[in-house]
Design a protein around this motif. Structure first.
Motif, PDB file in Angstrom:
ATOM      1  N   TYR A  12      54.164 128.404 -13.325  1.00 16.96           N
ATOM      2  CA  TYR A  12      55.566 128.595 -12.948  1.00 16.96           C
ATOM      3  C   TYR A  12      55.789 130.105 -12.887  1.00 16.96           C
ATOM      4  O   TYR A  12      56.025 130.748 -13.909  1.00 16.96           O
ATOM      5  N   PRO A  13      55.694 130.666 -11.674  1.00 20.56           N
ATOM      6  CA  PRO A  13      55.793 132.117 -11.566  1.00 20.56           C
ATOM      7  C   PRO A  13      57.239 132.588 -11.700  1.00 20.56           C
ATOM      8  O   PRO A  13      58.072 132.299 -10.855  1.00 20.56           O
ATOM      9  N   ASN A  14      57.525 133.277 -12.765  1.00 23.30           N
ATOM     10  CA  ASN A  14      58.833 133.926 -12.921  1.00 23.30           C
ATOM     11  C   ASN A  14      58.673 135.109 -13.859  1.00 23.30           C
ATOM     12  O   ASN A  14      57.636 135.270 -14.510  1.00 23.30           O
ATOM     13  N   GLU A  15      59.695 135.925 -13.932  1.00 20.10           N
ATOM     14  CA  GLU A  15      59.639 137.165 -14.719  1.00 20.10           C
ATOM     15  C   GLU A  15      59.097 136.960 -16.138  1.00 20.10           C
ATOM     16  O   GLU A  15      58.171 137.633 -16.568  1.00 20.10           O
ATOM     17  N   ILE A  16      59.677 136.000 -16.840  1.00 17.04           N
ATOM     18  CA  ILE A  16      59.371 135.846 -18.265  1.00 17.04           C
ATOM     19  C   ILE A  16      57.989 135.244 -18.488  1.00 17.04           C
ATOM     20  O   ILE A  16      57.293 135.567 -19.445  1.00 17.04           O
ATOM     21  N   GLN A  38      62.914 138.658  -6.765  1.00 15.00           N
ATOM     22  CA  GLN A  38      62.100 138.103  -7.847  1.00 15.00           C
ATOM     23  C   GLN A  38      62.907 137.074  -8.650  1.00 15.00           C
ATOM     24  O   GLN A  38      64.138 137.110  -8.665  1.00 15.00           O
ATOM     25  N   LEU A  39      62.155 136.215  -9.322  1.00 15.78           N
ATOM     26  CA  LEU A  39      62.796 135.185 -10.138  1.00 15.78           C
ATOM     27  C   LEU A  39      62.978 135.737 -11.549  1.00 15.78           C
ATOM     28  O   LEU A  39      62.121 135.597 -12.419  1.00 15.78           O
ATOM     29  N   ILE A  40      64.113 136.403 -11.727  1.00  9.06           N
ATOM     30  CA  ILE A  40      64.449 137.031 -13.010  1.00  9.06           C
ATOM     31  C   ILE A  40      65.110 135.982 -13.908  1.00  9.06           C
ATOM     32  O   ILE A  40      65.755 135.056 -13.418  1.00  9.06           O
ATOM     33  N   HIS A  41      64.976 136.136 -15.222  1.00 11.75           N
ATOM     34  CA  HIS A  41      65.584 135.151 -16.128  1.00 11.75           C
ATOM     35  C   HIS A  41      67.084 135.022 -15.862  1.00 11.75           C
ATOM     36  O   HIS A  41      67.721 135.977 -15.437  1.00 11.75           O
ATOM     37  N   HIS A  42      67.625 133.864 -16.143  1.00 11.01           N
ATOM     38  CA  HIS A  42      69.021 133.471 -15.871  1.00 11.01           C
ATOM     39  C   HIS A  42      69.278 133.138 -14.390  1.00 11.01           C
ATOM     40  O   HIS A  42      70.354 132.633 -14.071  1.00 11.01           O
ATOM     41  N   PHE A 101      62.538 130.266 -19.838  1.00 15.53           N
ATOM     42  CA  PHE A 101      62.837 131.072 -18.643  1.00 15.53           C
ATOM     43  C   PHE A 101      64.341 131.255 -18.436  1.00 15.53           C
ATOM     44  O   PHE A 101      64.831 132.361 -18.265  1.00 15.53           O
ATOM     45  N   LEU A 151      59.448 127.265  -4.861  1.00 11.08           N
ATOM     46  CA  LEU A 151      59.282 128.487  -5.651  1.00 11.08           C
ATOM     47  C   LEU A 151      58.983 129.713  -4.795  1.00 11.08           C
ATOM     48  O   LEU A 151      58.639 130.767  -5.311  1.00 11.08           O
ATOM     49  N   TYR A 204      55.752 139.942 -14.120  1.00  8.87           N
ATOM     50  CA  TYR A 204      54.922 140.024 -12.908  1.00  8.87           C
ATOM     51  C   TYR A 204      53.684 140.909 -13.077  1.00  8.87           C
ATOM     52  O   TYR A 204      53.337 141.699 -12.208  1.00  8.87           O
TER      53      TYR A 204
END
Lengths: 564, 564
Positions: free
Chosen positions: B304-308, A120-124, B424, A131, B313
């Protein structure tokens, strides 16, 4: 060391605690860094040990501080940051350590193993160029590979203590930075702690190459015995690989005339009659160069061959015969043997028979500071002369990259005075946080050494907030800010009057310590030599900042000769 | 544009000049950076153009500023650093730009082609793990490969203008950072300049996929026409790919109820009756979430799919039908088509027949700011309420990473108010230099927008010296320092009372502007709501810093719900 809290049956500790206990066992009691989401769990375990946390204002500064700690302590620095935002911010500090043989453990708190496996695309975490998933959480570990002796990315606790120990061993042996990427979910889980009681990381893995080292040491000595005009050069890697005392003892026993290289300044005892100056190829004091070139044998110990430390690759020009040695090997009679001077130099000292040395003359070289005229009452060469009057035994000088760095070889150092600077990698702004790390190492070591920081205004602006670390932790350095209104080192190269070489104008330097939280400091601006000398002389128990007004085009003579 | 100084016969300019002329032709009139030995020659050529140099206190700050310029201008940012010490220091800023689709040209002044070919160990260049030669001068170019749309390492001037133009085209098209590694000896040599007059970089290389885009646009519209309860979400990539006006016109025409995502805040016009709030999956205002989940079709533009940005999710949970689109493609009816919304969205607007839309209800969602009690008179939620009273049309708010960032979705933005933050990648300390870049872009654009910076004390300490850039260049932002004695965002996660979450203590925030060179600024500390409101209301033409005393554990409600 804190008493162990090993589970008596299971003999385990949480992995986070293992890390700090191991560090402590190796004599390192201070770690530097900045907290972040992915390292908080690790930081909690520091409180089970006697290791002390030193938070920096930002990661680059904390990295420089860890570097300074390592240089001053001769142990290794520890830097803790968080994934990406933190570890990348510190990368330049780590590359500086890499480039100058400073051992550094950089622990990077990473996303959890589950997050890494999920992709997953976690912050940082930096996304891929598209994507799509899975996202590569190893990206930051891969990016530092070229500037690490080892990158250990732990993804399970299987053999994690062994892996961590091996990483540390690599760092200690190579004097280079190494990385531990540590998922945040692994720090609380138990690992076997028995290694802490049984494994000695300082024990060499490979057998000491005694036979070969003995042969080389004999060769070195026979060359020396037949030399009529030998000279010894002390260079930086002697210090890094823990051979300073050995070299000093060798010089003391033989009384061979000796000099420092640019990076090797302060390794040798400059108060002895057979210490005769500095040598850096064509960027030397002409007298020193002439003397060195008149010798029939040069023994260059701990050589670090690079542009800056070799007078732009003019080091061995017109030299008759050279032996040079460092951790990679010894070159003698033009032949290179891959055996570290760590094994050879102690044998040279041990096998030395001073009665076999030929008599030789100790030259008396001119070491006066060549004055350069400036448009301001204080010039950079005058500054060195003034420093000469105040510097005393056991002082530590930390110098930033800039013109003044090229004046300091002229300073004659009292006994046990130490000079620290990033003389090859030359990252400006490094010295201020570095000197904080030096202060921490000195306190840890029970030293009462005075700490003197020299830096230009442009360099100081890079990392100025770290002054507050001195204040927070109660250190009292003398800070000399050489205010020449910008990047004089660049003005000398190009664009002397260009705006791009201006630093930020109108800073009130003498009020900065107060603004950063000090209520017991001294700050003063000086324009005259007498004021400068009286102010540096009166430096005592309080943190003190002296702003020194210099002309924007004034440089020491050695810097000019380097540019031309 | 400055008049060309083309040689009338040869039609050449020095390559350094070509670079700045091309940048200028693309509408970018400001570049950021720090001078260094290997980029001084390049910087000289800036003076043949109208491009303005903005020197930063350090490279990380300059990188953040270039990022802010790009975000605010919707052009691209330009960062100039020197090899290694400079380029590595800026790496975290560039990775932030990479992670948040901010186009950035990073020009790295490198060692000369001769030095690179010699393989010598020149200062600033990291050695190999052994000291043998040749040294790899490409090391820094290789290290940034994973976070660059393209790395162009020029080693000769053969086709150099074409290569540089193509690099810029990639940066503009992908909205990502790209690198030019430029040996210092190539900047003064002539290149063919005719491309500057003939080549339009904005012309698409590939043909516009009209047929496919038309089909997808038709499908989107037919879905919308049959929806009884549609909802539109405006997300960040809409802004990045230049479609904000298109989306606003679409919403204006259809009056479909619409909301912002966490990263998409300020893309939509929040003053219109059909703007109903913010949505971020499970980290939403419950009313908003309930409404979104009651809709039968969600059109998510610029996702923009990402955690934050996806409520960890949970974004599409319990949503009936979703169309989402960004630069990589459009997903409709569960099917993904690889055609950029850059082509599709304008067609949707063009082909729209509003009479075919079913009637739908605009909900009235509760948008009151849910107050959270604090131990200090001012709480973070109160701060948002107070900001609500002062924020006005055309304001630009720049917010740092920290707890307050998670309060701002509750702020109802006046017309053309812009919110900028690194929502993000979340690198603390970014906002201050970023807001400087925003200020530069606004001035260049002739805007009179008020600039308001919000950041915590821990974040501010990371990059504080860049305040002096506002002073040097005469900008007048309002700076709100939320002083909660450390890293509250981390305290909420772990170690609420631990020392590692403390920032540097006892800073005199209200005297910092003066110390950094301002002689015409206002600074004040507030503890009471009435004082806060009167001070932010009286913000006018001078740079003003307000230190706001907050409790170290006070956070906005949304942040708590995210942590739990």
């Amino acid at each position: 060391m804190a008493p162990f809290s090993l589970d008596p049956v299971q003999q385990t500790v949480p992995f986070g605690e293992y890390i700090f206990r191991r560090i402590e066992l190796l004599g390192v009691k201070s770690v530097f860094g900045v907290p972040g989401d992915f390292n908080l769990g690790l930081l909690e375990h520091i409180y089970s040990t006697n290791v002390q946390w030193y938070g920096g204002c930002n990661e680059l500064n904390a990295g420089y501080a860890a570097d300074g700690y390592a240089r001053a302590s001769h142990k290794f620095g520890v830097l803790v940051t968080t994934f990406g935002v933190g570890s990348l911010s510190a990368m330049n500090a780590c590359c500086g350590a890499w480039s100058e043989f400073v051992p550094l453990l950089h622990i990077v708190g990473a996303t959890s193993t589950a997050q890494q496996l999920s992709g997953q695309l976690i912050h940082h975490v930096a996304p891929k160029s598209t994507l799509s998933r899975p996202v590569n959480h190893s990206i930051y570990a891969e990016m530092v590979e070229p500037i690490a002796c080892k990158v250990e990315s732990i993804m399970s606790l299987d053999k994690a203590p062994e892996k961590f120990d091996y990483l540390l061993k690599e760092i200690i042996d190579t004097k280079k930075p190494g990385y531990l990427f540590l998922p945040c979910d692994l720090v609380d889980k138990p690992v076997d702690a028995s290694r802490l009681e049984t494994v000695d990381l300082f024990k060499p893995i490979e057998p000491v190459p005694n036979g070969l080292a003995y042969q080389i040491a004999s060769l070195v000595l026979s060359k020396l015995y037949s030399s009529a005009r030998p000279v010894v050069l002390g260079d930086i890697l002697t210090d890094r690989f823990g051979l300073t005392e050995t070299l000093r003892n060798f010089v003391q026993a033989t009384k061979i005339p000796n000099l420092s290289t640019f990076m090797g300044k302060s390794i040798l005892d400059e108060t002895l009659p057979w210490y005769v100056g500095e040598y850096n190829g064509n960027v030397s004091n002409p007298d020193s160069q002439k003397f060195v070139q008149s010798c029939d044998l040069m023994l260059h110990v701990g050589n670090y061959p690079n542009e800056i430390n070799s007078g732009h690759y003019t080091f061995y020009q017109n030299i008759n015969d050279v032996i040079y040695m460092n951790h990679e090997g010894v070159t003698i009679g033009g032949r290179r043997v891959n055996v570290s001077f760590v094994y050879v130099l102690p044998l040279v000292l041990k096998m030395l028979n001073v009665f076999k040395l030929k008599p030789f003359r100790i030259p008396s070289l001119n070491r006066e500071i060549k004055q350069v005229q400036s448009n301001t009452p204080i010039s950079q060469t005058q500054l060195i002369s003034s420093l000469q009057k105040m510097v005393k035994e056991d002082d530590t000088l930390v110098v930033d990259t800039g013109t003044v760095m090229f004046g300091l070889p002229d300073l004659q150092l009292p006994k046990n005075t130490r000079l620290i600077g990033q003389h090859f990698y030359l990252s400006i702004g490094m010295a201020l946080p570095c000197s904080f790390g030096v202060a921490v190492a000195q306190r840890e070591n029970g030293s009462n050494s005075r700490l003197i920081l020299l830096e230009g205004d442009g360099a100081a602006q890079m990392t100025i907030q770290e002054l507050s670390a001195f204040i927070k932790y109660g250190f009292s350095p003398l800070i000399l800010v050489l205010n020449n209104s910008g990047y004089t080192v660049e003005r000398a190269i190009k664009g002397p009057m260009r705006e791009y070489n201006d630093a930020m104008p109108n800073w009130k330097w003498t009020r900065i310590l107060e603004v950063f939280g000090s209520n017991d400091s001294e700050s003063v601006k000086v324009r005259e030599v007498a004021d400068l000398e009286s102010e540096i002389k009166s430096f005592g128990l309080k943190i003190k900042l002296i702003e020194i007004e210099l002309d924007k085009m004034d440089t020491p003579w050695r810097f000019d000769s380097m540019c031309n």
